[in-house]
Write a protein that holds these residues in place. Structure first.
Motif, mmCIF file in Angstrom:
data_model
loop_
_atom_site.group_PDB
_atom_site.id
_atom_site.type_symbol
_atom_site.label_atom_id
_atom_site.label_comp_id
_atom_site.label_asym_id
_atom_site.label_seq_id
_atom_site.Cartn_x
_atom_site.Cartn_y
_atom_site.Cartn_z
ATOM 1 N N GLU A 125 -45.286 -39.015 -7.473
ATOM 2 C CA GLU A 125 -43.737 -38.941 -8.043
ATOM 3 C C GLU A 125 -42.880 -38.837 -7.068
ATOM 4 O O GLU A 125 -41.741 -39.279 -7.164
ATOM 5 C CB GLU A 125 -43.705 -37.619 -9.215
ATOM 6 N N PHE A 126 -43.145 -38.152 -6.039
ATOM 7 C CA PHE A 126 -42.242 -37.734 -4.539
ATOM 8 C C PHE A 126 -42.188 -39.165 -4.045
ATOM 9 O O PHE A 126 -40.936 -39.686 -3.702
ATOM 10 C CB PHE A 126 -42.731 -36.854 -3.752
ATOM 11 N N ILE A 127 -43.091 -40.041 -4.121
ATOM 12 C CA ILE A 127 -42.945 -41.341 -3.396
ATOM 13 C C ILE A 127 -42.141 -42.219 -4.059
ATOM 14 O O ILE A 127 -41.107 -42.933 -3.766
ATOM 15 C CB ILE A 127 -44.432 -42.036 -3.297
ATOM 16 N N ASN A 128 -42.289 -42.066 -5.625
ATOM 17 C CA ASN A 128 -41.511 -42.825 -6.482
ATOM 18 C C ASN A 128 -39.645 -42.296 -6.374
ATOM 19 O O ASN A 128 -38.844 -43.166 -6.408
ATOM 20 C CB ASN A 128 -41.731 -42.629 -8.073
ATOM 21 N N PHE A 129 -39.591 -40.925 -6.363
ATOM 22 C CA PHE A 129 -38.282 -40.657 -5.925
ATOM 23 C C PHE A 129 -37.806 -41.059 -4.641
ATOM 24 O O PHE A 129 -36.606 -41.431 -4.768
ATOM 25 C CB PHE A 129 -38.516 -39.107 -5.878
ATOM 26 N N LEU A 130 -38.452 -41.193 -3.645
ATOM 27 C CA LEU A 130 -37.945 -41.489 -2.304
ATOM 28 C C LEU A 130 -37.705 -43.222 -2.386
ATOM 29 O O LEU A 130 -36.654 -43.548 -1.949
ATOM 30 C CB LEU A 130 -39.007 -41.077 -1.248
ATOM 31 N N ILE A 131 -38.540 -43.816 -3.036
ATOM 32 C CA ILE A 131 -38.135 -45.382 -3.133
ATOM 33 C C ILE A 131 -36.982 -45.638 -3.849
ATOM 34 O O ILE A 131 -36.065 -46.258 -3.510
ATOM 35 C CB ILE A 131 -39.447 -45.923 -3.946
ATOM 36 N N PHE B 115 -35.689 -33.205 -5.331
ATOM 37 C CA PHE B 115 -37.057 -33.669 -6.199
ATOM 38 C C PHE B 115 -37.205 -32.450 -7.105
ATOM 39 O O PHE B 115 -37.424 -32.578 -8.419
ATOM 40 C CB PHE B 115 -37.996 -34.201 -5.225
ATOM 41 N N LEU B 116 -37.189 -31.284 -6.580
ATOM 42 C CA LEU B 116 -37.694 -29.878 -7.138
ATOM 43 C C LEU B 116 -36.866 -29.873 -8.420
ATOM 44 O O LEU B 116 -37.085 -29.414 -9.457
ATOM 45 C CB LEU B 116 -37.757 -28.754 -6.192
ATOM 46 N N LYS C 228 -36.351 -34.205 5.042
ATOM 47 C CA LYS C 228 -37.473 -33.928 4.215
ATOM 48 C C LYS C 228 -37.169 -32.577 3.369
ATOM 49 O O LYS C 228 -37.465 -32.716 1.929
ATOM 50 C CB LYS C 228 -38.753 -33.487 4.982
ATOM 51 N N ASN C 229 -36.864 -31.560 3.694
ATOM 52 C CA ASN C 229 -36.464 -30.366 3.186
ATOM 53 C C ASN C 229 -35.314 -30.581 2.260
ATOM 54 O O ASN C 229 -35.303 -30.211 1.197
ATOM 55 C CB ASN C 229 -35.950 -29.184 4.125
ATOM 56 N N THR C 230 -34.440 -31.484 2.353
ATOM 57 C CA THR C 230 -33.153 -31.832 1.600
ATOM 58 C C THR C 230 -33.752 -32.411 0.234
ATOM 59 O O THR C 230 -33.195 -32.239 -0.864
ATOM 60 C CB THR C 230 -32.103 -32.466 2.337
ATOM 61 N N LEU C 231 -34.230 -33.417 0.539
ATOM 62 C CA LEU C 231 -35.006 -34.363 -0.647
ATOM 63 C C LEU C 231 -35.849 -33.740 -1.459
ATOM 64 O O LEU C 231 -35.917 -34.138 -2.552
ATOM 65 C CB LEU C 231 -35.448 -35.691 -0.016
ATOM 66 N N LYS D 65 -47.434 -42.662 3.685
ATOM 67 C CA LYS D 65 -46.678 -43.567 2.996
ATOM 68 C C LYS D 65 -45.151 -42.430 2.936
ATOM 69 O O LYS D 65 -44.063 -42.900 3.152
ATOM 70 C CB LYS D 65 -46.842 -43.869 1.635
ATOM 71 N N ILE D 66 -45.253 -41.211 2.464
ATOM 72 C CA ILE D 66 -44.101 -40.268 2.435
ATOM 73 C C ILE D 66 -43.294 -40.299 3.652
ATOM 74 O O ILE D 66 -42.046 -40.326 3.886
ATOM 75 C CB ILE D 66 -44.566 -38.982 1.898
ATOM 76 N N TYR D 67 -44.236 -39.895 4.694
ATOM 77 C CA TYR D 67 -43.431 -39.679 6.143
ATOM 78 C C TYR D 67 -42.725 -41.133 6.832
ATOM 79 O O TYR D 67 -41.950 -40.992 7.464
ATOM 80 C CB TYR D 67 -44.599 -39.049 7.264
ATOM 81 N N ALA D 68 -43.447 -42.077 6.233
ATOM 82 C CA ALA D 68 -43.016 -43.586 6.811
ATOM 83 C C ALA D 68 -41.574 -43.724 6.035
ATOM 84 O O ALA D 68 -40.527 -44.007 6.754
ATOM 85 C CB ALA D 68 -43.869 -44.760 6.383
ATOM 86 N N ILE D 69 -41.473 -43.264 4.747
ATOM 87 C CA ILE D 69 -40.132 -43.541 4.120
ATOM 88 C C ILE D 69 -39.209 -42.511 4.504
ATOM 89 O O ILE D 69 -38.086 -42.724 4.752
ATOM 90 C CB ILE D 69 -40.378 -43.239 2.789
ATOM 91 N N LEU D 70 -39.672 -41.107 4.547
ATOM 92 C CA LEU D 70 -38.766 -40.131 5.284
ATOM 93 C C LEU D 70 -38.333 -40.736 6.614
ATOM 94 O O LEU D 70 -37.088 -40.412 6.959
ATOM 95 C CB LEU D 70 -39.295 -38.733 5.075
#
Length: 214
Positions: free
Chosen positions: A102-108, A81-82, A74-77, A54-59
């Motif tokens: 939480e990272f998926i939530n952040f990306l969405i 997030f951090l 990926k590194n920027t986001l 899911k993460i890589y699909a959104i990225l």
């Protein structure tokens, strides 16, 4: 600062946690008069293959939208997030399931805020349906297709005829965000519609009522 502690007792709806401190920590506690801490519970499980996909699909969608290499995106986001959540560096190969969620939530949320087009609805990519439905409301995105949404008050929370909608307190009422097409479908049979798509109403809080001007 971030330290790892251990739960030593759970009693009367409270968890008692012991956190080892360094001398420099004690100095910071006294100087800054720190009284509260954020506690994240780690169940020890690592990121699943489904979460990683899911993460890589959104990225991938964000990378295509920005016309940039996925690794850079990926590194920027991850860094954003951090900085936002105060986590230490993590790897998508072995981070905890909690961080992955939480990272998926952040990306969405990022995609919604930037109106980034995606190959698939975020309903199929979310790992936290409650957060997702809340974000759809906050950003007026249809929770089914992610198109432009409008607010659907759920059964039991609708304003009846004869009432002035401008004088009704919507805090605590259940609502969901749907586009016109899915809104009409929900009105035909809300129960069947919710069961089919595995969604439900979210209770409106003060922030949502103010943001949505309800």
């Amino acid at each position: 600062m971030e330290r790892v502690g251990e739960i030593v007792k759970i009693e009367n709806d409270k968890a008692y946690i012991i956190v080892p401190l360094e001398k420099s920590d004690i100095y910071k506690f006294e100087k800054q008069e720190i009284k509260k801490a954020i506690v994240r519970f780690d169940d020890g499980r690592t990121i699943s293959a489904d979460q990683r996909a899911k993460i890589y699909a959104i990225l991938g969608d964000i990378s295509e939208w920005q016309y940039d290499y996925m690794e850079i995106v990926k590194n920027t986001l991850k860094n954003e997030f951090l900085a936002l959540y105060g986590y230490n560096y993590f790897s998508l190969s072995d981070c905890t399931m909690t961080i992955a969620t939480e990272f998926i939530n952040f990306l969405i949320d990022f995609c919604f805020l930037q109106n980034i087009p995606t190959r698939d609805t975020m309903l199929n990519r979310t790992d936290d349906i409650s957060h997702y439905l809340y974000s759809c409301l906050a950003n007026r995105k249809c929770c089914i297709c992610n198109g432009k949404g409008e607010i659907h008050h759920c059964e039991g929370s609708r304003v009846g005829m004869g009432f002035d909608r401008n004088k009704i307190d919507n805090i605590g009422r259940s609502a969901i965000c749907l586009c016109r097409k899915h809104h009409n479908q929900a009105h035909q049979s809300e129960k069947e519609f919710f069961e089919k798509h595995k969604v439900y109403g979210i209770k409106l809080d003060e922030y949502l009522v103010r943001k949505l001007k309800l």
